[in-house]
Design an enzyme around this catalytic site. Structure first.
Site, PDB file in Angstrom:
ATOM      1  N   ASP A   1       0.859  -1.182   0.000  1.00  0.00           N
ATOM      2  CA  ASP A   1       0.000   0.000   0.000  1.00  0.00           C
ATOM      3  C   ASP A   1       0.896   1.234   0.000  1.00  0.00           C
ATOM      4  OD1 ASP A   1      -2.355   1.599   0.244  1.00  0.00           O
ATOM      5  OD2 ASP A   1      -1.954   1.821   2.383  1.00  0.00           O
ATOM      6  N   SER A   2       0.282   2.371  -0.270  1.00  0.00           N
ATOM      7  CA  SER A   2       1.017   3.630  -0.243  1.00  0.00           C
ATOM      8  C   SER A   2       1.480   3.974   1.175  1.00  0.00           C
ATOM      9  CB  SER A   2       0.114   4.748  -0.768  1.00  0.00           C
ATOM     10  OG  SER A   2      -1.092   4.767  -0.026  1.00  0.00           O
TER      11      SER A   2
ATOM     12  N   CYS B   1      -3.681  -1.067  -2.107  1.00  0.00           N
ATOM     13  CA  CYS B   1      -3.974   0.344  -2.356  1.00  0.00           C
ATOM     14  C   CYS B   1      -4.927   0.482  -3.547  1.00  0.00           C
ATOM     15  CB  CYS B   1      -2.649   1.051  -2.666  1.00  0.00           C
ATOM     16  SG  CYS B   1      -2.825   2.791  -3.022  1.00  0.00           S
ATOM     17  N   ASN B   2      -6.039   1.161  -3.337  1.00  0.00           N
ATOM     18  CA  ASN B   2      -7.013   1.345  -4.424  1.00  0.00           C
ATOM     19  C   ASN B   2      -6.422   2.172  -5.552  1.00  0.00           C
ATOM     20  OD1 ASN B   2     -10.181   0.702  -3.539  1.00  0.00           O
ATOM     21  ND2 ASN B   2      -8.730   0.820  -1.870  1.00  0.00           N
TER      22      ASN B   2
ATOM     23  N   GLU C   1      -6.188   9.470   9.241  1.00  0.00           N
ATOM     24  CA  GLU C   1      -4.814   9.456   9.776  1.00  0.00           C
ATOM     25  C   GLU C   1      -4.743  10.245  11.079  1.00  0.00           C
ATOM     26  OE1 GLU C   1      -1.618   8.521   8.122  1.00  0.00           O
ATOM     27  OE2 GLU C   1      -2.691   7.321   6.647  1.00  0.00           O
TER      28      GLU C   1
ATOM     29  N   CYS D   1     -11.166   2.948  -0.965  1.00  0.00           N
ATOM     30  CA  CYS D   1      -9.916   3.488  -0.441  1.00  0.00           C
ATOM     31  C   CYS D   1      -9.603   2.736   0.853  1.00  0.00           C
ATOM     32  CB  CYS D   1     -10.069   4.980  -0.146  1.00  0.00           C
ATOM     33  SG  CYS D   1      -8.641   5.704   0.673  1.00  0.00           S
TER      34      CYS D   1
ATOM     35  N   HIS E   1      -8.515   3.607   3.587  1.00  0.00           N
ATOM     36  CA  HIS E   1      -8.813   4.273   4.861  1.00  0.00           C
ATOM     37  C   HIS E   1     -10.301   4.306   5.207  1.00  0.00           C
ATOM     38  CE1 HIS E   1      -4.731   5.550   4.265  1.00  0.00           C
ATOM     39  NE2 HIS E   1      -4.717   6.263   5.372  1.00  0.00           N
TER      40      HIS E   1
HETATM   41  N1  DGL Z   1      -4.002   3.776  -0.023  1.00  0.00           N
HETATM   42  C1  DGL Z   1      -4.657   4.809  -0.796  1.00  0.00           C
HETATM   43  C2  DGL Z   1      -5.858   4.217  -1.520  1.00  0.00           C
HETATM   44  O1  DGL Z   1      -6.405   3.210  -1.140  1.00  0.00           O
HETATM   45  C3  DGL Z   1      -5.092   5.967   0.092  1.00  0.00           C
HETATM   46  C4  DGL Z   1      -3.960   6.809   0.611  1.00  0.00           C
HETATM   47  C5  DGL Z   1      -3.190   7.498  -0.495  1.00  0.00           C
HETATM   48  O2  DGL Z   1      -3.696   8.444  -1.142  1.00  0.00           O
HETATM   49  O3  DGL Z   1      -2.078   7.075  -0.767  1.00  0.00           O
HETATM   50  O4  DGL Z   1      -6.263   4.756  -2.515  1.00  0.00           O
END
Ligand code: DGL
Length: 280
Positions: A14-15, A77-78, A156, A188, A190
């Site tokens: 993931d990011s 990560c989406n 966050e 997403c 989060h």
């Molecule tokens: N992990 C990212 C997503 O699921 C969200 C956080 C980001 O913007 O990196 O899209």
């Protein structure tokens, strides 16, 4: 490529730390699987970056995971799933699973009125990946997508119960008031942490689809089909976590997302990560 075996770990990336929502879903469903997680905490967020950059980062991380001898890569990560999945699937010798298709399949399955809503980062929504995936499953579906860029920082910051979140959600979700969807994809990493607030604002008549949970089911199906499922024995799987930075409040955020403290945690320097340029 050497033959894969069920004892190898599943790689997840993931990011940042949000993808831990997918790790949780995987641990719940597949407790014997070994997991290697990579969170790109030095370069988060991906949601506002260009496709080119997200693809480059995704390739570097997948190469790193291959080096850890994983048997599969899960793109938690989406944003990365929206823009980099195809490229990863074309270049890796092992199965690569993203979150877009599993979430889309579940949303189509639960929708009765053929109206599906999707919320995600700016990049995910701009890519139209969810729309394309949903329409590929059922061309009669109407899909409405809404970017919600303020939600990631609110999660966050751990403000899920704050009035500000409700106000922000009311603003974002008002696009769904007309021709109301009966299923809403949380597109997403989060957003599952905001489930109660989202449900309250959108109403109980809308089914919330957690792409991460759906992805865990698909991971199980793919591994089972390939004879790579590790469901034997009584020992729980081992989990390793890699990050590219320890930002402020790292421990607090990570353990809040996982529900316990992160063990087996390692940092990978960006220079090392950037040296992983090629997938093969
Ligand atoms: N992990 C990212 C997503 O699921 C969200 C956080 C980001 O913007 O990196 O899209």
């Amino acid at each position: 490529m050497t033959a894969l075996n069920s004892e190898q770990a599943i790689g997840i990336f993931d990011s940042g730390l949000g993808g831990i929502s997918v790790v949780r879903a995987l641990i719940d469903l597949l407790p014997h699987e070994h997991l290697v997680y990579f969170g790109d905490t030095a370069r988060v967020p991906y949601g506002s970056k260009s496709n080119e950059t997200v693809i480059r980062f995704s390739h570097q991380i997948s190469s790193f995971l291959l080096d850890q001898q994983v048997k599969m890569v899960v793109v938690a990560c989406n944003t990365a799933s929206s823009v980099a999945l195809r490229s990863l699937q074309e270049n890796l010798d092992i199965p690569v699973v993203g979150v877009i298709e599993p979430g889309s399949m579940a949303a189509v399955a639960v929708s009765h009125n053929k109206q599906v809503g999707v919320i995600g980062t700016a990049s995910t929504i701009r890519s139209g990946a969810y729309s394309s995936a949903i329409k590929a499953i059922d061309p009669m579906m109407n899909v409405r997508e809404q970017a919600c860029p303020l939600l990631v920082p609110l999660v966050e910051e751990d403000w899920p119960h704050d009035g500000v979140v409700t106000e922000v959600l009311e603003e974002y979700l008002k696009v769904f008031a007309r021709n109301k969807p009966d299923s809403l994809i949380l597109g997403c990493t989060h957003y599952p942490y905001l489930k109660p607030a989202i449900q309250r604002v959108i109403g109980n008549d809308v089914k919330l689809v957690d792409s991460g949970e759906e992805t865990a089911q698909v991971v199980r199906d793919v591994l089972e089909k390939l004879g790579l499922l590790n469901d034997q024995g009584s020992d729980p799987g081992k989990h390793r976590f890699y990050v590219s930075d320890f930002p402020q409040k790292f421990e607090e955020t990570a353990s809040r997302f996982l529900g316990r403290s992160l063990e087996n945690l390692f940092k990978v320097e960006l220079e090392v990560l950037e040296s992983y340029k090629h997938l093969k």
